[in-house]
Scaffold this motif. Structure first.
Motif, short mmCIF file in Angstrom:
data_model
loop_
_atom_site.label_atom_id
_atom_site.label_comp_id
_atom_site.label_asym_id
_atom_site.label_seq_id
_atom_site.Cartn_x
_atom_site.Cartn_y
_atom_site.Cartn_z
N TYR A 133 0.83 -1.20 0.00
CA TYR A 133 0.00 0.00 0.00
C TYR A 133 0.87 1.25 0.00
O TYR A 133 0.59 2.21 -0.72
N TRP A 134 1.95 1.25 0.82
CA TRP A 134 2.86 2.39 0.86
C TRP A 134 3.51 2.63 -0.49
O TRP A 134 3.71 3.77 -0.90
N ARG A 135 3.88 1.56 -1.19
CA ARG A 135 4.52 1.71 -2.51
C ARG A 135 3.57 2.38 -3.50
O ARG A 135 4.00 3.19 -4.31
N GLU A 136 2.29 2.04 -3.40
CA GLU A 136 1.33 2.60 -4.36
C GLU A 136 0.84 4.00 -3.98
O GLU A 136 0.57 4.81 -4.87
N HIS A 137 0.68 4.29 -2.70
CA HIS A 137 0.00 5.52 -2.28
C HIS A 137 0.87 6.51 -1.50
O HIS A 137 0.45 7.64 -1.30
N SER A 138 2.02 6.09 -1.02
CA SER A 138 2.90 6.92 -0.18
C SER A 138 2.27 7.29 1.16
O SER A 138 2.65 8.28 1.78
N TYR A 139 1.30 6.53 1.60
CA TYR A 139 0.73 6.63 2.93
C TYR A 139 0.11 5.28 3.26
O TYR A 139 -0.09 4.45 2.38
N PRO A 195 -2.58 2.31 4.78
CA PRO A 195 -4.02 2.03 4.76
C PRO A 195 -4.61 2.26 6.16
O PRO A 195 -3.88 2.29 7.15
N GLU A 222 -9.29 -0.89 6.62
CA GLU A 222 -8.92 -1.49 5.34
C GLU A 222 -8.06 -2.73 5.56
O GLU A 222 -8.22 -3.74 4.86
N ARG A 245 -4.23 6.67 9.28
CA ARG A 245 -3.25 6.13 8.33
C ARG A 245 -1.82 6.31 8.86
O ARG A 245 -0.91 6.65 8.14
N ARG A 297 3.45 2.77 9.29
CA ARG A 297 4.31 2.65 8.12
C ARG A 297 5.39 1.63 8.40
O ARG A 297 5.81 1.46 9.55
#
Length: 92
Positions: free
Chosen positions: A25-31, A33, A37, A73, A76
């Motif tokens: 999720y971090w790789r895709e959104h930079s924050y 979930p 979720e 959120r 991390r």
């Protein structure tokens, strides 16, 4: 290593799945979930169990929690693959 949920193979798999999801999720959104979720990923509607899983991952030193403006959120990975920066402070 202290585990809140106890040392079971099923618990290890759940923690690994949650950690992998958090990194992805971090790789895709930079924050991160939300806890809800992440609970849905495990097929649960309650966030209580995922809260325990996240506490276990923090105790293992695999994730950290940043309390701030977006507390939902705030989790991390400590050392995500690819050195993902924190969107707040910019550190990898």
């Amino acid at each position: 290593m202290t585990r809140v949920g106890g040392p079971t193979a099923k618990g290890d798999a759940t923690r690994q799945r949650a950690y992998d999801h958090l990194v992805h999720y971090w790789r895709e959104h930079s924050y991160g979930p939300t806890v809800r979720e992440m609970a849905a990923l495990d097929g649960r509607s309650s966030t209580g169990h995922m809260g325990t899983v996240l506490r276990d991952l923090m105790a293992e030193g695999r994730i950290e929690q940043h309390i701030g403006r977006y507390a939902a959120r705030c989790y991390r990975p400590v050392s995500p693959a690819g050195g993902l920066p924190c969107p707040v402070c910019g550190r990898a």
